[in-house]
Design an enzyme around this catalytic site. Structure first.
Site, short mmCIF file in Angstrom:
data_model
loop_
_atom_site.label_atom_id
_atom_site.label_comp_id
_atom_site.label_asym_id
_atom_site.label_seq_id
_atom_site.Cartn_x
_atom_site.Cartn_y
_atom_site.Cartn_z
N TYR A 148 138.63 58.62 41.97
CA TYR A 148 139.33 57.79 42.95
C TYR A 148 140.39 56.89 42.56
O TYR A 148 139.79 56.30 41.42
CB TYR A 148 138.40 57.36 43.90
CG TYR A 148 139.40 56.44 45.08
CD1 TYR A 148 139.75 57.01 46.34
CD2 TYR A 148 139.29 55.04 45.22
CE1 TYR A 148 140.64 56.59 47.07
CE2 TYR A 148 139.81 54.30 45.92
CZ TYR A 148 140.63 54.82 47.02
OH TYR A 148 141.06 54.28 48.10
N ASP A 182 142.07 55.06 34.34
CA ASP A 182 141.82 54.11 35.60
C ASP A 182 140.48 53.45 35.32
O ASP A 182 139.37 54.23 35.58
CB ASP A 182 141.90 54.95 36.78
CG ASP A 182 142.15 53.89 38.02
OD1 ASP A 182 141.61 52.83 37.94
OD2 ASP A 182 141.88 54.60 39.13
N LYS A 190 139.46 44.87 40.60
CA LYS A 190 137.95 44.81 40.56
C LYS A 190 137.76 43.19 39.67
O LYS A 190 138.00 42.25 40.10
CB LYS A 190 137.21 45.60 40.27
CG LYS A 190 137.53 46.82 41.65
CD LYS A 190 136.46 47.74 41.90
CE LYS A 190 136.93 48.39 43.11
NZ LYS A 190 137.43 49.99 42.77
C1 LIG Z 1 138.74 50.54 43.40
C2 LIG Z 1 139.38 51.49 42.86
C3 LIG Z 1 140.65 51.77 42.86
C4 LIG Z 1 141.47 51.26 44.17
O1 LIG Z 1 141.25 50.03 44.05
P1 LIG Z 1 141.69 49.01 45.36
O2 LIG Z 1 141.77 47.63 44.85
O3 LIG Z 1 141.04 49.45 46.40
O4 LIG Z 1 142.86 49.46 46.05
C5 LIG Z 1 141.20 52.72 42.10
N1 LIG Z 1 140.84 53.16 41.03
C6 LIG Z 1 139.38 53.08 40.81
C7 LIG Z 1 138.96 53.71 39.78
C8 LIG Z 1 138.66 52.24 41.72
O5 LIG Z 1 137.05 52.20 41.69
#
Ligand SMILES: *Cc1c(COP(=O)(O)O)cnc(C)c1O
Length: 430
Positions: free
Chosen positions: A143, A237, A265
């Site tokens: 994701y 990511d 995060k």
């Molecule tokens: C949480 C997450 C996102 C998206 O971040 P948001 O702050 O929710 O937009 C993108 N990539 C990864 C790997 C994530 O865990």
């Protein structure tokens, strides 16, 4: 015991679609309604009915020091009193950028945004701008936020151009996204030969959005080699794994260098922050230095920067932080596995630093398809029964779990004991 939450949920559903501002919060994959939260403290969450839960979600990752950490709280309050936003540069941004750059030898500059979605979206635009190419490779089960070109699911073929996974996304916007199977080198190689227009490959090097499924090191090495061979940029990511799996994210574990890293995060410690980072050459293409446009009214928000800054400084200062977090994560999942097995319930477990995962299946899944074969009904029962006993796990088998620094061995033992009771009841009920 959920009376007030049920009422709050009904009221929320009248004015907010599905009653939530992010779909997973609606508890769609499990039993019951989501508890409405009033406060958090250390490892605990409290809801409107006065229930107290040991929190293994920690806002889906950001809170590595738990709720209401005194040091973070103090800096945030101090910064709030100086003004919430200026739309002008502050030294806090430079300081936080320095903290991040220091951790990654292959990264020179950082641009801050307000979410992980934004970080990834901007990183991909940058990769396309730098390479002058259009296609991107992503993996099933990873994701990367909710931007249009990343909301794709597999079409009919094997390695295939992605089809939109959400209404509202034109296929014109996903036709440049090639979708491959996680941990499948052969298919990835094929994918690279199917297009000569690949700008970048984006991957969660430690996937946490299909449950915890770390990429094999050989697979990440293949990603690196193939990107170099075909002139594509490698994007890790690490919005979730950054400062979670280790102090240096996946780089600290596998030593593989991405061209662009995205964060979120933990670097905001609970405030809305995202970031992307790369070397001077790549970042030199970003506006105002270069022509790739990217902007944000609240980007680098001082309160968010202050929260991230104390948090990263604390991370560096806390001796053996990730070793200790991982010991706790391991103690938790190996304990869960032991009591599950005792009750004839197969459970696969894994950890990376402060991240943990468990799957109700016979063999540990290595990709999205295999995760889909796990026992979701069993997960739902486990989740609900644990919640009733005061243990707040992520409400989907497709999510990772998180250990925060305030959790004690005694609390972990209590969790395992509760799980034993739940498994026993599940086993008898079958
Ligand atoms: C949480 C997450 C996102 C998206 O971040 P948001 O702050 O929710 O937009 C993108 N990539 C990864 C790997 C994530 O865990």
């Amino acid at each position: 015991m959920f009376k007030k939450s049920i009422k709050a949920y009904e009221e929320a559903k009248v004015v907010i679609p599905g009653g939530v501002d992010s779909p997973v919060r609606a508890f769609g994959g499990v039993i019951g309604t989501p508890p409405f939260i009033t406060k958090g403290k250390g490892s605990y969450l409290y809801d409107v009915d006065g229930n107290k839960y040991l929190d293994f979600v920690q806002s889906w990752g950001p809170l590595i020091f738990g709720h209401c950490n005194k040091d973070i709280e103090k800096e945030v309050i101090k910064t709030v009193k100086l003004g919430l936003s200026f739309g002008a540069p502050t030294e806090l941004e430079t300081e936080l950028a320095n903290e991040i750059v220091e951790m990654f030898p292959h990264v020179d500059k950082v641009r801050f945004v307000s979410s992980g979605t934004e970080a990834v979206m901007s990183a991909i635009r940058l990769a396309r701008g730098v390479t002058g190419k259009n296609d991107i490779i992503k993996f099933e089960g990873c994701y990367h936020g909710h931007s249009d070109s990343l909301l794709v699911s597999a079409g009919s073929g094997m390695a295939t151009f992605g089809a939109p996974s959400s209404p509202g996304v034109p296929s014109d916007l996903t036709k440049h996204t090639l979708l491959c199977e996680y941990n499948n080198i052969e298919q990835l190689e094929k994918c690279f030969t199917e297009s000569n227009d690949i700008a970048c490959l984006i991957i969660e090097p430690i996937a946490g959005n299909m449950g915890l499924v770390p990429a094999k090191i050989e697979f990440l090495q293949a990603c690196r080699v193939l990107c170099d061979k075909y002139g594509a940029l490698l994007i890790f990511d690490e919005v979730m794994s950054g400062f979670r799996a280790s102090m240096h994210g996946s780089f600290g574990i596998n030593n593989i260098r991405a061209d662009i890293i995205t964060f979120g995060k933990v670097i905001g410690a609970g405030m809305p922050v995202g970031a992307f980072a790369a070397n001077n050459f790549i970042m030199g293409h970003l506006s105002p230095l270069g022509k790739v446009y990217q902007a944000g009214t609240l980007s680098g928000n001082p309160v968010a920067m202050a929260a991230g800054l104390v948090s990263l400084k604390k991370i560096k200062k806390t001796k053996d932080l990730y070793v200790k977090l991982n010991e706790k994560a391991k103690a938790l999942v190996s304990g869960l596995q032991k009591v599950a097995l005792k009750n004839n319930i197969p459970l696969q477990v894994d950890t990376r630093g402060s991240m943990f995962g468990f799957f109700f299946c016979e063999v540990a899944p290595t990709n999205f398809k295999e995760v889909g074969l796990c026992d979701f009904a069993r997960f739902a029962t486990f989740h609900h029964e644990m919640l009733k006993k005061g243990f707040y796990f992520a409400c989907s088998q497709y999510e990772a779990g998180f250990i925060c620094s305030t959790i004690t061995n005694k609390e972990i033992k209590a969790t395992i004991k509760a799980a034993d009771e739940v498994f026993k009841a599940m086993n008898n009920g079958k």
